[in-house]
Write an enzyme that holds these catalytic residues in place. Sequence first.
Site, mmCIF file in Angstrom:
data_model
loop_
_atom_site.group_PDB
_atom_site.id
_atom_site.type_symbol
_atom_site.label_atom_id
_atom_site.label_comp_id
_atom_site.label_asym_id
_atom_site.label_seq_id
_atom_site.Cartn_x
_atom_site.Cartn_y
_atom_site.Cartn_z
ATOM 1 N N LYS A 21 0.836 -1.206 0.000
ATOM 2 C CA LYS A 21 0.000 0.000 0.000
ATOM 3 C C LYS A 21 0.875 1.262 0.000
ATOM 4 O O LYS A 21 0.634 2.221 -0.743
ATOM 5 C CB LYS A 21 -0.933 -0.015 1.216
ATOM 6 N N CYS A 68 -3.200 10.802 1.881
ATOM 7 C CA CYS A 68 -2.565 9.532 1.520
ATOM 8 C C CYS A 68 -1.201 9.753 0.878
ATOM 9 O O CYS A 68 -0.172 9.412 1.444
ATOM 10 C CB CYS A 68 -3.451 8.762 0.554
HETATM 11 N N1 SAJ Z 1 -1.760 15.092 -8.484
HETATM 12 C C1 SAJ Z 1 -0.940 15.852 -9.299
HETATM 13 N N2 SAJ Z 1 -0.664 15.410 -10.560
HETATM 14 C C2 SAJ Z 1 -1.195 14.263 -11.049
HETATM 15 C C3 SAJ Z 1 -2.021 13.474 -10.220
HETATM 16 C C4 SAJ Z 1 -2.285 13.914 -8.934
HETATM 17 O O1 SAJ Z 1 -0.442 16.911 -8.884
HETATM 18 O O2 SAJ Z 1 -0.911 13.945 -12.222
HETATM 19 C C5 SAJ Z 1 -2.043 15.534 -7.097
HETATM 20 C C6 SAJ Z 1 -3.531 15.808 -6.838
HETATM 21 O O3 SAJ Z 1 -3.880 17.108 -7.262
HETATM 22 C C7 SAJ Z 1 -3.609 15.643 -5.333
HETATM 23 C C8 SAJ Z 1 -2.573 14.545 -5.050
HETATM 24 O O4 SAJ Z 1 -1.753 14.485 -6.205
HETATM 25 O O5 SAJ Z 1 -3.221 16.827 -4.661
HETATM 26 C C9 SAJ Z 1 -3.157 13.179 -4.780
HETATM 27 O O6 SAJ Z 1 -4.270 12.930 -5.622
HETATM 28 P P1 SAJ Z 1 -4.504 11.548 -6.379
HETATM 29 O O7 SAJ Z 1 -5.716 11.717 -7.192
HETATM 30 O O8 SAJ Z 1 -3.275 11.138 -7.084
HETATM 31 O O9 SAJ Z 1 -4.663 10.474 -5.227
HETATM 32 P P2 SAJ Z 1 -5.566 10.373 -3.886
HETATM 33 O O10 SAJ Z 1 -4.757 10.869 -2.735
HETATM 34 O O11 SAJ Z 1 -6.910 10.947 -4.073
HETATM 35 O O12 SAJ Z 1 -5.741 8.788 -3.782
HETATM 36 C C10 SAJ Z 1 -4.590 7.952 -3.705
HETATM 37 C C11 SAJ Z 1 -4.760 6.802 -4.704
HETATM 38 N N3 SAJ Z 1 -3.497 6.104 -4.849
HETATM 39 C C12 SAJ Z 1 -2.965 5.857 -6.066
HETATM 40 O O13 SAJ Z 1 -3.474 6.231 -7.102
HETATM 41 C C13 SAJ Z 1 -1.698 5.068 -6.090
HETATM 42 C C14 SAJ Z 1 -5.861 5.851 -4.223
HETATM 43 O O14 SAJ Z 1 -5.965 4.724 -5.052
HETATM 44 C C15 SAJ Z 1 -5.581 5.415 -2.775
HETATM 45 O O15 SAJ Z 1 -6.572 4.549 -2.272
HETATM 46 C C16 SAJ Z 1 -5.552 6.655 -1.916
HETATM 47 O O16 SAJ Z 1 -4.458 7.488 -2.376
HETATM 48 C C17 SAJ Z 1 -5.354 6.249 -0.470
HETATM 49 O O17 SAJ Z 1 -6.349 6.220 0.269
HETATM 50 O O18 SAJ Z 1 -4.251 5.874 -0.081
#
Ligand code: SAJ
Length: 416
Positions: free
Chosen positions: A211, A265
Amino acid sequence: MIVSVIGLGYIGLPTAAILASRGVKVIGTDINQNVVDIINQGKIHIVEPDLDILVCQAVESGYLKAVIEPEKADVFMVAVPTPFKDNYEPDLSYIKSAAKAIAPLLEKGNMVILESTSPVGTTQKMMRWMQEIRPDLNFPEFGVNDLNADISVAHCPERVMPGHVVRELVENDRIIGGVTDQCAEKAKDLYKIFIESDCLLTDCRTAELSKLVENSFRDVNIAFANELSLICDKLDIDVWELIKLANKHPRVNILQPGPGVGGHCIAVDPWFIVNSAPNEAKLIKTARLVNDGKPEFVLEKINRAAEAIGKNISELSVACLGLSFKPDIDDLRESPALGIAQKIAQAGFGATFLVEPNINNIPNGFDGNNINLIDLEMAIMSSDIIVLLVDHTSFKFMDLDLLAGKQVIDTRGIWS
Ligand code: SAJ
């Protein structure tokens, strides 16, 4: 079978409701009386698509009820927060409290599942905390199958994406890490009640690290994109065009830069790896620092925009578009957009206009004069500098003519 879900937040509540929708009696526990009351009225305290209907039906059917203290059950699922302390050390106090609350209720044949994202070794620690209170029960030993064990213990980390939780809970493959193989098999039987895809069995330590690694993988890849945005700024190249072009290569898939990485996360979990292997986790740590450094870069761009206008900053107004940590949700946890907006509000500008379609009040933590939460069009018309911080859908489809003559900082590249 009765399942007790400890912690009715972003993960515990959807899990409780899905199980209840499959005809399992679920007792959800939360330390917050307000949360318990809202759920028992068939309502929800968070914003998550389709969860309201699921919870309403689960409560009305009598399969889900919420309580403040855990009650006896066959299975206990722990879905409590695992934040970090000031020095990035994991804070396991919520898991410890849950273990202490569950232990007195345990009976032979029960199963305890840790769902909270946790550093390696936490499932075993949770088991030891329960064992201290219940020396009369025979807990399993890591990796040793024992037909005489009284309790099954496993770690089954959640992997759902906020905004898509109800669908992903059912559709995503699930890692099931047992303290022993027997524990994993038993946990699988439970998850198979609602998971339509694969349940992948392993041990609890591998499940814990898996994870953390999944979220670190994403963090490192976002850090790569964020570093490119700094390089492009220096070389005067459009980073969005650059990434679009580079991604045409069949084996390149660069993520998107932004104002930083937020949420509870991805901005947190990599530190658990760094904390347990500080000398080895060099890349993971650097990625965290790159992403955490991005808000400072955005603030610097805002200063440069103010200088370009050539007036005293007390005569200038700034519009901050978006406060949540990602688009189309109300979650402000670890949000870089929120942090940037708070710093702008303190910087001495004449006015700070906040636009966040998913909240109704100015959040805590804003000091300074003339801070207003208003709608998009009004904020843009009233401001000299427009800072786009979150790629909310409504911002993507706004009339771009409104931006004419303004200093615009688009940290998400939606208008380029
Ligand atoms: N972000 C960027 N650029 C991107 C993608 C995301 O700057 O290309 C930023 C987003 O704006 C945000 C942060 O990253 O601030 C995180 O957002 P996210 O959409 O990547 O992820 P989370 O935190 O909503 O959810 C993640 C997911 N993990 C993965 O994709 C590996 C989800 O599947 C997990 O269940 C979740 O963390 C968790 O609960 O751990």
